[in-house]
Design a protein around this motif. Structure first.
Motif, short mmCIF file in Angstrom:
data_model
loop_
_atom_site.label_atom_id
_atom_site.label_comp_id
_atom_site.label_asym_id
_atom_site.label_seq_id
_atom_site.Cartn_x
_atom_site.Cartn_y
_atom_site.Cartn_z
N ALA A 167 0.78 -1.18 0.01
CA ALA A 167 -0.04 -0.04 -0.01
C ALA A 167 0.97 1.24 -0.01
CB ALA A 167 -1.09 -0.05 1.22
N ALA A 168 0.60 2.31 -0.98
CA ALA A 168 1.21 3.49 -0.72
C ALA A 168 0.04 4.68 -0.88
CB ALA A 168 2.12 3.48 -1.76
N VAL A 169 0.21 5.49 0.26
CA VAL A 169 -0.86 6.24 0.24
C VAL A 169 -0.34 7.92 0.66
CG1 VAL A 169 -2.92 7.19 1.99
CG2 VAL A 169 -2.50 4.82 1.45
N THR A 170 -0.72 8.65 -0.08
CA THR A 170 -0.13 10.25 0.26
C THR A 170 -1.29 11.14 0.50
OG1 THR A 170 1.38 11.70 -0.67
CG2 THR A 170 -0.43 11.14 -2.19
N SER A 171 -1.33 11.86 1.66
CA SER A 171 -2.10 12.87 2.07
C SER A 171 -1.57 13.79 2.99
CB SER A 171 -3.39 12.00 2.68
OG SER A 171 -4.49 12.90 2.90
#
Length: 272
Positions: A167-171
């Motif tokens: 998983a790779a999440v940017t925010s």
């Protein structure tokens, strides 16, 4: 769906606004852009594409990966993944039916040409209408600040990933859980005051991933490559001190930052 999300991504349609040129809806990753020169839509679009590239690189995609994007908006990032990263399939999922409709319309030709490789589905991050273990990677680009339940999102992400998937999440998240952070952001930024964005510390999301069973959870600040460029772009329309420009102010005051969070589901595909 929360009312602020329904309005912003429905009738308001952020993907059609000039500040989100090219149909992307993100603040951009500006490392490759010279901020000392006048900015045009070319640089703006590149910044948004480069944010996707940074996240896709962080996901460490295997060749021929099956990829899910949670909160896909108009689906522009899905096309970057499909065309540049050799994915076998890309699924874009969004909670808003209007966004799914727009994505299907924007990419109608590609959907006709390669129906087995690209699809768009409606679904919430906390309850994905997708099969168990169907993906090698789950990405999400500037959507997690809207998700009401980060723990449920982490659990669902674990479920739909294959063993060994990433998983790779940017925010953007608050830098810590100091008391009063939500109130501070609500005073600075309309998106927090109006309920569109939810103030939570990045550590809370990292912990949710660990509790869901993920390993190798890593948090990376990319604020230096996001906030100055975003503020420079906003300066075309807004003066310093107006609410959109306060994103940079919140960063400089160490209230808010922009992060990439990565994690791996333990195991190998042979474990299934």
């Amino acid at each position: 769906m929360r009312p602020a999300v329904r309005e912003t991504y429905g009738p308001a349609d952020l993907s059609g606004h000039q500040i989100f040129a090219g149909g992307f809806i993100n603040f951009g990753y500006w490392q490759a852009v010279d901020l000392g020169l006048p900015l045009t839509e070319v640089e703006r679009i590149r910044s948004q594409e480069d944010l996707y590239r940074h996240v896709l690189n962080a996901a460490g995609l295997p060749r021929g990966a099956d990829v899910l994007e949670v909160g896909c908006g108009l689906g522009m990032g899905c096309v970057v993944a499909l065309r540049e990263y050799g994915c076998t399939t890309v699924t874009g999922m969004d909670i808003h039916p209007e966004q799914v409709r727009r994505a299907r319309g924007a990419h109608a030709d590609l959907l006709r040409e390669e129906p087995a490789r690209l699809r768009f589905v409606q679904g919430a991050a906390e309850s994905m209408p997708l099969e168990d273990g169907g993906f090698d990677a789950v990405i999400s680009v500037e959507a997690a600040q809207h998700f009401p339940d980060l723990g449920a999102f982490a659990t669902e992400t674990w479920r739909v990933l294959r063993p060994g998937g990433r998983a790779a999440v940017t925010s953007f998240f608050t830098v810590d859980d100091a008391p009063g952070r939500p109130e501070e952001l609500a005073q600075l930024l309309d998106t927090y005051a109006g309920g569109l964005d939810i103030a939570r510390p990045v550590r809370a999301f990292a912990d949710a991933l660990t509790e869901a069973g993920f390993a190798h959870v890593r948090v990376e600040s990319i604020g230096p490559h996001v906030w100055p460029g975003w503020d420079r772009w906003l300066s075309r329309w807004w003066a310093p001190g107006t609410w959109p420009r306060n994103f940079l102010r919140a960063y400089e005051q160490r209230i808010l930052d922009y992060y990439v969070v990565t994690a791996a589901r333990p195991g190998t595909p042979a474990d299934t």
